[in-house]
Design an enzyme around this catalytic site. Structure first.
Site, PDB file in Angstrom:
ATOM      1  N   GLY A 102       0.817  -1.204   0.000  1.00  0.00           N
ATOM      2  CA  GLY A 102       0.000   0.000   0.000  1.00  0.00           C
ATOM      3  C   GLY A 102       0.848   1.249   0.000  1.00  0.00           C
ATOM      4  O   GLY A 102       2.029   1.218  -0.344  1.00  0.00           O
ATOM      5  N   ASN A 103       0.245   2.357   0.391  1.00  0.00           N
ATOM      6  CA  ASN A 103       0.953   3.630   0.434  1.00  0.00           C
ATOM      7  C   ASN A 103       0.409   4.477   1.575  1.00  0.00           C
ATOM      8  O   ASN A 103      -0.498   4.050   2.294  1.00  0.00           O
ATOM      9  CB  ASN A 103       0.839   4.357  -0.911  1.00  0.00           C
ATOM     10  CG  ASN A 103      -0.609   4.552  -1.334  1.00  0.00           C
ATOM     11  OD1 ASN A 103      -1.378   5.227  -0.659  1.00  0.00           O
ATOM     12  ND2 ASN A 103      -0.989   3.929  -2.457  1.00  0.00           N
ATOM     13  N   ARG A 104       0.945   5.670   1.728  1.00  0.00           N
ATOM     14  CA  ARG A 104       0.616   6.514   2.890  1.00  0.00           C
ATOM     15  C   ARG A 104      -0.560   7.470   2.652  1.00  0.00           C
ATOM     16  O   ARG A 104      -0.819   8.341   3.465  1.00  0.00           O
ATOM     17  CB  ARG A 104       1.853   7.319   3.307  1.00  0.00           C
ATOM     18  CG  ARG A 104       3.010   6.486   3.837  1.00  0.00           C
ATOM     19  CD  ARG A 104       4.128   7.386   4.354  1.00  0.00           C
ATOM     20  NE  ARG A 104       5.191   6.608   4.982  1.00  0.00           N
ATOM     21  CZ  ARG A 104       6.265   6.167   4.337  1.00  0.00           C
ATOM     22  NH1 ARG A 104       6.416   6.426   3.038  1.00  0.00           N
ATOM     23  NH2 ARG A 104       7.192   5.480   4.974  1.00  0.00           N
ATOM     24  N   SER A 105      -1.252   7.331   1.559  1.00  0.00           N
ATOM     25  CA  SER A 105      -2.354   8.258   1.276  1.00  0.00           C
ATOM     26  C   SER A 105      -3.433   8.163   2.355  1.00  0.00           C
ATOM     27  O   SER A 105      -3.839   7.068   2.754  1.00  0.00           O
ATOM     28  CB  SER A 105      -2.964   7.948  -0.088  1.00  0.00           C
ATOM     29  OG  SER A 105      -4.077   8.769  -0.333  1.00  0.00           O
TER      30      SER A 105
END
Length: 408
Positions: free
Chosen positions: A205-208
Site C-alpha cells: 500500500g501507500n501513505r495516502s
C-alpha cells in the site's frame, strides 16, 4: 481573524461550542452572538467561557457602543451554526429584530450559514426559496449533512460536523467563496490509497490518507454537485454532505467502480493513490516466518491497470461522457537529474487528462498531512504554482480550474 459565531435556537446549538473551540485554538478572536432562543439550549456563561468575550442577544444591549452595528463591521467572517429555518427566513426577509440578524444585515464580510433542522423543514419550498434568495445575494448557505436528527428521524438536515464547518469558513476567508454553481453536475472522485493483498494479513500500500479527495468531494457537494466518492484506504474522515461513498480495496476494484460511476459523469477526479503493482498470486493463509521467507524476500509482481489513462481512453471511445473533464494527480519525487515537476509534466503528456495536480511527496510531505502544495498543469499553459495551504484551499483551486474548463 475576527470571527462572529451566530447560534440559533436548535438542538444542535451544543455543537457550536466545538466550533468556537476550533476557532479559538486556531488563534482567532471569536464573538458569539446567539439568538434569545439559543440560550434555552446552551447558556451564555458557556459561550463566554469558550470565547473569552461577553454575550448579548438584543440590539438594546451596549447601545452606547452601537453594538448592533459595531460587531458586524469588525468581523472578518460571520458563521451561523446552527441556523434554523426561522433564522434563515428572518435573514432572507432582511429582519434585524435581534442582535444576530442585525449583525448579519450590517456585515460586508463573508457570511456562512450552516443549516440544521428536520428534513421536512429543510425541503419545504419556503425554506428552499429563502436559501435560494440568500445564495443569490452572496450569502453562503451550506448543504446540511444527512444522518440522525432529533428523536428517531434521519435524513438531510443534520448540522455538519464543527471541524467541517471551520475548514469551509477558513477556505472562504482565504479567498475562495463557495458558489452554488454546480447544481445538476455529476462528479466522481477517487480518494485514498489502494491495497494489494499478499495474504489475509499483509498488503502492499501507500501513505495516502484520502484527505485531499474528501476535501474535493466536500467542496464539490457544497457547490451543488451530485458527488460520488470511490474510497480506498482512508482515515476516519467525516462524509462530505450529500456524497455517496463506494468503498474499494484494490486497483482492479477501483478500475471497475470508476468505470461504472463515470459513465455519465461531468467531472472525474482521480485523486486516489493507486498501487502500480500487485502480487501475481495471493496466499490463502498467513505466510509464516521461515516457511515463507523466500516468498516474502522476492515478490512476484504484475502491473496494475492504469485507471486514469483507461478513463481517458474510454472518453475517446465515447464509452463515458465524451464531454467529461478528467483530472489526474501525480505524486512525484525528483532524482539526481529530474525534478518532481519534470516527472509530472511527462506524466501529464502521457495520461492525456485535462488537468493534473502534481505534488512533490516524501517523508512528512502531503500524504497524511493537513496541508498540500504543488503545481496545476493544463494544456498549452505554464504550470500554476499551488502555494502551501489546507487541503480544502487546494481543493478550491482545483475545482475553480475545472470550472474554467467547463466554461463557468
Amino acid at each position: 481573524m475576527n470571527i462572529v459565531v451566530g447560534v440559533a435556537g436548535g438542538i444542535a446549538a451544543y455543537k457550536a461550542c466545538h466550533l468556537i473551540r476550533d476557532f479559538t485554538e486556531g488563534g482567532d478572536s471569536v464573538r458569539v452572538v446567539p439568538t434569545p432562543t439559543a440560550l434555552n439550549f446552551v447558556g451564555a456563561a458557556t459561550f463566554e467561557a469558550l470565547s473569552g468575550q461577553s454575550v448579548s442577544t438584543s440590539v438594546f444591549d451596549a447601545v452606547d457602543r452601537v453594538q448592533h452595528v459595531d460587531i458586524g463591521q469588525r468581523a472578518d467572517a460571520i458563521v451561523v451554526a446552527p441556523a434554523t429555518a426561522d433564522l434563515i427566513a428572518r435573514v432572507a426577509g432582511g429582519r434585524a429584530d435581534d442582535l444576530l440578524t442585525a449583525t448579519i444585515l450590517v456585515a460586508t464580510c463573508p457570511v456562512v450559514i450552516a443549516p440544521a433542522m428536520h428534513t421536512e423543514m429543510w425541503l419545504n419550498p419556503a425554506t428552499q426559496d429563502n436559501v435560494a434568495t440568500l445564495r443569490r445575494r452572496g450569502i453562503m448557505v451550506l448543504e446540511p449533512a444527512q444522518g440522525r436528527l432529533t428523536g428517531s428521524d434521519s435524513g438531510p438536515g443534520r448540522l455538519l460536523e464543527p471541524g467541517q464547518i471551520a475548514q469551509l469558513v477558513r477556505t472562504v476567508v482565504a479567498g475562495y467563496p463557495i458558489a452554488h454553481d454546480w447544481a445538476g453536475k455529476k462528479v466522481v472522485i477517487s480518494a485514498g490509497g489502494t491495497q494489494e493483498n499478499l495474504d489475509p494479513v499483509r498488503y502492499l500500500g501507500n501513505r495516502s490518507s484520502g484527505r485531499q479527495g474528501f476535501a474535493l468531494a466536500e467542496l464539490a457537494a457544497q457547490r451543488g454537485a451530485d458527488v460520488t466518492v470511490v474510497a480506498g484506504n482512508v482515515e476516519q474522515l467525516p462524509t462530505p454532505a450529500g456524497a455517496k461513498i463506494r468503498s474499494i480495496v484494490s486497483a482492479q476494484q477501483l478500475e471497475e467502480v470508476m468505470g461504472e460511476e463515470s459513465a455519465d459523469a461531468d467531472v472525474i477526479i482521480m485523486s486516489a493513490a493507486v498501487s502500480d503493482y500487485r502480487p501475481r498470486s495471493v496466499a490463502g493463509s498467513k505466510l509464516k516466518k521461515g516457511k515463507a521467507d523466500a516468498q516474502l524476500e522476492r515478490l512476484d509482481l504484475v502491473l496494475n491497470p492504469d485507471v486514469l489513462a483507461g478513463l481517458v481512453a474510454k472518453r475517446e471511445r465515447a464509452e463515458i461522457n465524451p464531454a467529461a473533464i478528467i483530472v489526474g494527480f501525480a505524486a512525484e519525487t525528483g532524482d539526481a537529474e529530474h525534478s518532481a515537476l519534470d516527472f509530472a509534466k511527462a506524466k501529464f503528456q502521457r495520461k492525456g487528462c485535462d488537468l493534473l495536480m502534481a505534488n512533490a511527496v516524501g517523508q512528512g510531505k502531503v500524504f497524511g498531512q493537513a496541508t498540500n502544495e504543488g503545481w496545476l498543469l493544463r494544456k498549452d499553459v505554464e504550470p500554476t504554482v499551488v502555494e502551501k495551504g489546507s487541503k480544502q484551499v487546494v481543493a478550491a483551486q482545483i475545482l475553480d480550474a475545472v470550472a474554467q474548463l467547463m466554461g463557468h
